[in-house]
Design a protein around this motif. Structure first.
Motif, PDB file in Angstrom:
ATOM      1  N   LEU A 181       3.612  62.170  48.138  1.00 47.90           N
ATOM      2  CA  LEU A 181       2.217  62.197  47.799  1.00 47.90           C
ATOM      3  C   LEU A 181       1.560  62.917  49.148  1.00 47.90           C
ATOM      4  O   LEU A 181       1.607  62.581  50.264  1.00 47.90           O
ATOM      5  CB  LEU A 181       1.775  60.920  47.710  1.00 47.90           C
ATOM      6  N   LEU A 182       0.460  63.550  48.754  1.00 48.79           N
ATOM      7  CA  LEU A 182      -0.377  64.233  49.850  1.00 48.79           C
ATOM      8  C   LEU A 182      -1.984  63.748  49.590  1.00 48.79           C
ATOM      9  O   LEU A 182      -2.482  63.997  48.462  1.00 48.79           O
ATOM     10  CB  LEU A 182      -0.246  65.492  49.916  1.00 48.79           C
ATOM     11  N   ASN A 183      -2.404  63.006  50.492  1.00 47.32           N
ATOM     12  CA  ASN A 183      -3.878  62.717  50.512  1.00 47.32           C
ATOM     13  C   ASN A 183      -4.645  63.418  51.814  1.00 47.32           C
ATOM     14  O   ASN A 183      -4.497  63.182  52.917  1.00 47.32           O
ATOM     15  CB  ASN A 183      -3.949  61.252  50.645  1.00 47.32           C
ATOM     16  N   LYS A 184      -5.215  64.593  51.581  1.00 50.25           N
ATOM     17  CA  LYS A 184      -5.817  65.509  52.327  1.00 50.25           C
ATOM     18  C   LYS A 184      -7.136  64.734  52.912  1.00 50.25           C
ATOM     19  O   LYS A 184      -7.524  64.747  54.154  1.00 50.25           O
ATOM     20  CB  LYS A 184      -6.224  66.652  51.823  1.00 50.25           C
ATOM     21  N   THR A 185      -7.745  63.842  52.167  1.00 56.16           N
ATOM     22  CA  THR A 185      -8.860  63.294  52.761  1.00 56.16           C
ATOM     23  C   THR A 185      -8.742  62.511  54.049  1.00 56.16           C
ATOM     24  O   THR A 185      -9.510  62.511  54.838  1.00 56.16           O
ATOM     25  CB  THR A 185      -9.348  62.337  51.673  1.00 56.16           C
ATOM     26  N   SER A 202      -0.709  72.353  50.233  1.00 52.88           N
ATOM     27  CA  SER A 202      -1.804  71.610  50.455  1.00 52.88           C
ATOM     28  C   SER A 202      -2.946  71.719  49.165  1.00 52.88           C
ATOM     29  O   SER A 202      -3.656  70.876  48.974  1.00 52.88           O
ATOM     30  CB  SER A 202      -2.756  72.265  51.473  1.00 52.88           C
ATOM     31  N   ASN A 203      -2.382  72.498  48.126  1.00 55.47           N
ATOM     32  CA  ASN A 203      -3.309  72.447  47.007  1.00 55.47           C
ATOM     33  C   ASN A 203      -2.857  71.429  45.896  1.00 55.47           C
ATOM     34  O   ASN A 203      -3.202  71.707  44.459  1.00 55.47           O
ATOM     35  CB  ASN A 203      -3.457  74.136  46.410  1.00 55.47           C
ATOM     36  N   ASP A 224      -1.325  67.216  45.158  1.00 56.38           N
ATOM     37  CA  ASP A 224      -1.323  66.042  45.780  1.00 56.38           C
ATOM     38  C   ASP A 224      -0.048  65.138  45.197  1.00 56.38           C
ATOM     39  O   ASP A 224      -0.053  64.016  46.014  1.00 56.38           O
ATOM     40  CB  ASP A 224      -2.751  65.109  45.122  1.00 56.38           C
ATOM     41  N   LYS A 225       0.670  65.710  44.530  1.00 56.63           N
ATOM     42  CA  LYS A 225       1.880  65.023  44.090  1.00 56.63           C
ATOM     43  C   LYS A 225       2.988  66.051  43.799  1.00 56.63           C
ATOM     44  O   LYS A 225       2.731  67.025  43.044  1.00 56.63           O
ATOM     45  CB  LYS A 225       1.648  63.878  43.160  1.00 56.63           C
TER      46      LYS A 225
END
Lengths: 112, 114
Positions: free
Chosen positions: B65-69, B52-53, B55-56
């Motif tokens: 790709l991770l978009n936590k928002t 989770s820290n 974004d890619k």
């Protein structure tokens, strides 16, 4: 080649029978898991074990029990098979705290 | 309870095109995300993971790709090949609890056409 081996690929059992699904891993993993896989529902956790003789219920433990007498072997038991337990059963193992599970090829169980 | 879901159940692509498989997750506290690939008659196979820290993260022909928002995860496959045809699962690893277990989504089937 490290692997998780499930003893049966296909299994047909009658309603009310006691069914044993066996899983063996050769990676010396502490954690072992049993999932069932149904179309549209993904993988659902039945039971998992983090050490020999230790077990914890997953999300859908009803109608199932497990046994882990040795580190490498994790057995899933259907005490009295029912038709709604017809499914694909997947065994997995992992090191503690590691999410990269290694899965077996699955056992497709049909209860008639 | 918390769950992991997918936007599309089936994705059809032409061989050589790039594929994007999407996943929405609901637990904003999840720490770890994984993509698995399951070919017909086989168990799921680990593809790539992301914490989770980040974004890619890139692997061989795959990018996660991770978009936590917006709590969204995607798997991009470059130059898709017939061998990429499979069901792809995203999964999240909860941060709570002493013993790890994954929560899996329902899966997306990727069909690659020549």
């Amino acid at each position: 080649d490290v692997k998780v081996t499930q003893s049966s690929r296909y299994l047909v059992k009658r309603t009310g029978e006691k069914v044993f699904l066996e899983c063996v891993q050769d990676m010396d993993h502490e954690n072992m898991f049993w999932y069932r896989q149904d179309p549209g529902l993904g993988l659902r956790l039945i039971y998992f074990s983090y050490d020999v003789k230790m077990k914890e219920k997953g999300d859908i433990p009803e109608g199932y029990s497990v046994s882990r007498e040795k580190k490498e072997r994790f057995s899933l038991i259907l005490e009295s098979a029912s038709t709604n337990q017809t499914s694909m059963y997947l065994c997995a193992s992992s090191l503690p705290g590691y999410y990269g599970y290694t899965f077996g090829s699955g056992t497709r169980l049909t209860v008639v | 309870g918390e769950s992991v879901g997918l936007h599309l159940p089936t994705l059809s692509v032409q061989e050589g095109d790039n594929s994007i498989i999407n996943c929405a997750y609901s637990n904003s506290a999840s720490d770890y995300f994984i993509w698995y690939k399951q070919e017909s008659g086989k168990g799921p196979q680990f593809i790539i993971d992301i914490r989770s820290n980040m974004d890619k993260r890139q692997g061989q022909r795959v990018t996660v790709l991770l978009n936590k928002t917006v709590k969204h995860l995607s798997l991009q496959i470059a130059a898709t090949q017939p061998g990429d045809s499979a069901v792809y699962f995203c999964a999240e690893g909860p941060i709570s609890g002493g013993y790890n277990k994954l929560i899996f989504g329902a899966g997306t089937r990727l069909a690659v056409h020549p």
